[in-house]
Motif scaffolding. Structure first.
Motif, PDB file in Angstrom:
ATOM      1  N   LYS A 158      -2.754 -47.065  36.645  1.00 29.84           N
ATOM      2  CA  LYS A 158      -3.537 -45.975  36.148  1.00 29.84           C
ATOM      3  C   LYS A 158      -3.351 -45.601  34.728  1.00 29.84           C
ATOM      4  CE  LYS A 158      -3.358 -43.693  40.528  1.00 29.84           C
ATOM      5  NZ  LYS A 158      -2.851 -42.514  41.475  1.00 29.84           N
ATOM      6  N   GLN A 159      -3.076 -46.861  33.936  1.00 32.21           N
ATOM      7  CA  GLN A 159      -2.997 -46.554  32.576  1.00 32.21           C
ATOM      8  C   GLN A 159      -4.339 -46.436  31.825  1.00 32.21           C
ATOM      9  OE1 GLN A 159      -0.122 -45.897  30.931  1.00 32.21           O
ATOM     10  NE2 GLN A 159       0.824 -45.612  32.717  1.00 32.21           N
ATOM     11  N   ARG A 160      -4.458 -45.916  30.775  1.00 26.35           N
ATOM     12  CA  ARG A 160      -5.654 -45.930  29.872  1.00 26.35           C
ATOM     13  C   ARG A 160      -5.925 -47.202  29.264  1.00 26.35           C
ATOM     14  NH1 ARG A 160      -8.325 -41.248  30.718  1.00 26.35           N
ATOM     15  NH2 ARG A 160      -6.871 -39.355  30.725  1.00 26.35           N
ATOM     16  N   ARG A 161      -7.032 -47.592  29.075  1.00 28.16           N
ATOM     17  CA  ARG A 161      -7.425 -49.103  28.632  1.00 28.16           C
ATOM     18  C   ARG A 161      -7.257 -48.703  27.029  1.00 28.16           C
ATOM     19  NH1 ARG A 161     -13.285 -50.863  31.141  1.00 28.16           N
ATOM     20  NH2 ARG A 161     -12.597 -51.074  33.344  1.00 28.16           N
ATOM     21  N   LEU A 162      -7.153 -50.008  26.376  1.00 26.38           N
ATOM     22  CA  LEU A 162      -6.954 -50.094  25.055  1.00 26.38           C
ATOM     23  C   LEU A 162      -8.553 -49.961  24.704  1.00 26.38           C
ATOM     24  CD1 LEU A 162      -4.516 -52.898  24.396  1.00 26.38           C
ATOM     25  CD2 LEU A 162      -4.243 -50.610  23.698  1.00 26.38           C
ATOM     26  N   ASN A 163      -8.692 -49.361  23.392  1.00 22.50           N
ATOM     27  CA  ASN A 163     -10.200 -49.315  22.912  1.00 22.50           C
ATOM     28  C   ASN A 163     -10.544 -50.858  22.871  1.00 22.50           C
ATOM     29  OD1 ASN A 163     -10.233 -46.544  22.656  1.00 22.50           O
ATOM     30  ND2 ASN A 163      -9.626 -46.556  20.601  1.00 22.50           N
ATOM     31  N   GLY A 164     -12.093 -50.924  23.452  1.00 21.14           N
ATOM     32  CA  GLY A 164     -12.500 -52.203  23.371  1.00 21.14           C
ATOM     33  C   GLY A 164     -12.317 -53.220  24.438  1.00 21.14           C
ATOM     34  N   TYR A 165     -11.264 -52.975  25.141  1.00 16.15           N
ATOM     35  CA  TYR A 165     -10.755 -53.924  26.337  1.00 16.15           C
ATOM     36  C   TYR A 165     -10.941 -53.233  27.543  1.00 16.15           C
ATOM     37  CZ  TYR A 165      -9.409 -56.263  22.122  1.00 16.15           C
ATOM     38  OH  TYR A 165      -9.468 -56.950  20.840  1.00 16.15           O
ATOM     39  N   ALA A 166     -10.453 -54.076  28.682  1.00 19.21           N
ATOM     40  CA  ALA A 166     -10.616 -53.647  29.981  1.00 19.21           C
ATOM     41  C   ALA A 166      -9.074 -53.294  30.439  1.00 19.21           C
ATOM     42  CB  ALA A 166     -11.317 -54.424  30.812  1.00 19.21           C
ATOM     43  N   PHE A 167      -8.318 -53.361  29.719  1.00 16.13           N
ATOM     44  CA  PHE A 167      -6.746 -53.506  30.143  1.00 16.13           C
ATOM     45  C   PHE A 167      -6.023 -52.580  29.325  1.00 16.13           C
ATOM     46  CE2 PHE A 167      -8.543 -57.581  31.096  1.00 16.13           C
ATOM     47  CZ  PHE A 167      -8.471 -57.434  32.922  1.00 16.13           C
ATOM     48  N   CYS A 168      -4.911 -52.191  29.906  1.00 18.86           N
ATOM     49  CA  CYS A 168      -3.744 -51.362  29.035  1.00 18.86           C
ATOM     50  C   CYS A 168      -2.995 -52.130  28.323  1.00 18.86           C
ATOM     51  CB  CYS A 168      -3.069 -50.414  30.097  1.00 18.86           C
ATOM     52  SG  CYS A 168      -1.930 -51.474  31.025  1.00 18.86           S
ATOM     53  N   ILE A 169      -1.959 -51.738  27.447  1.00 15.68           N
ATOM     54  CA  ILE A 169      -1.361 -52.392  26.834  1.00 15.68           C
ATOM     55  C   ILE A 169      -0.370 -53.573  27.393  1.00 15.68           C
ATOM     56  CG2 ILE A 169       0.611 -50.730  26.241  1.00 15.68           C
ATOM     57  CD1 ILE A 169      -0.557 -53.378  23.557  1.00 15.68           C
ATOM     58  N   ARG A 170       0.018 -53.079  28.600  1.00 16.99           N
ATOM     59  CA  ARG A 170       0.897 -53.842  29.413  1.00 16.99           C
ATOM     60  C   ARG A 170       0.104 -55.064  30.143  1.00 16.99           C
ATOM     61  NH1 ARG A 170       5.194 -55.777  29.992  1.00 16.99           N
ATOM     62  NH2 ARG A 170       6.237 -55.784  32.014  1.00 16.99           N
ATOM     63  N   HIS A 171      -1.060 -54.727  30.558  1.00 19.45           N
ATOM     64  CA  HIS A 171      -1.720 -55.817  30.904  1.00 19.45           C
ATOM     65  C   HIS A 171      -2.828 -56.646  30.309  1.00 19.45           C
ATOM     66  CE1 HIS A 171      -0.627 -53.164  34.534  1.00 19.45           C
ATOM     67  NE2 HIS A 171       0.129 -54.248  34.663  1.00 19.45           N
TER      68      HIS A 171
END
Length: 136
Positions: A26-39
């Motif tokens: 449920k983390q927010r995505r990084l700008n321009g990517y489909a994943f959070c910083i962890r994934h």
């Protein structure tokens, strides 16, 4: 952009959340990517590489990402563990006895600042704090 398998949205503002496949993230995505910083390492096109630290006790590799633009092999956590950068000092918890002493000092100071000296005099006009014997 690699989209990932799980596409879901925030209940609060309906923005897309991390598309991590093995479980719901449920983390927010990084700008321009489909994943959070962890994934973000799941996206092979992302400009990140994996930390090279390997745990001695179980031989597992750290899963933290590092920007490819940075010339280093380890994440911030493992740079600290290895002694390359100093650890942040934690704020020490106050001793309950010290807290009581400080609170008492502050209360005493506040009392002396807010109570005028005339208010401390006895009804007979004499200072109630006087230690001299009467008639001296």
């Amino acid at each position: 952009m690699y989209e990932g398998k799980h596409i879901h949205f925030s209940e609060v503002d309906n923005k897309p959340l991390c598309s991590y496949s093995p479980k719901l993230c449920k983390q927010r995505r990084l700008n321009g990517y489909a994943f959070c910083i962890r994934h973000v390492l799941e996206d092979k096109t992302a400009p990140f590489k994996q930390c090279e630290y390997v745990a001695k006790y179980n031989s597992q590799r750290c899963t933290n990402p590092i920007p490819k633009s940075e010339d280093r092999r380890y994440c911030n956590s493992h740079l600290q563990v290895l002694g390359f950068i100093p650890k942040k000092e934690r704020k020490k918890k106050n001793d309950p006895i010290d807290e009581v002493k400080v609170r008492h000092q502050m209360d005493t100071m506040a009392f002396s600042l807010t109570v005028p000296p005339l208010a401390l005099k006895m009804p007979n006009g004499l200072d109630g704090m006087s230690l001299s014997p009467p008639g001296a």
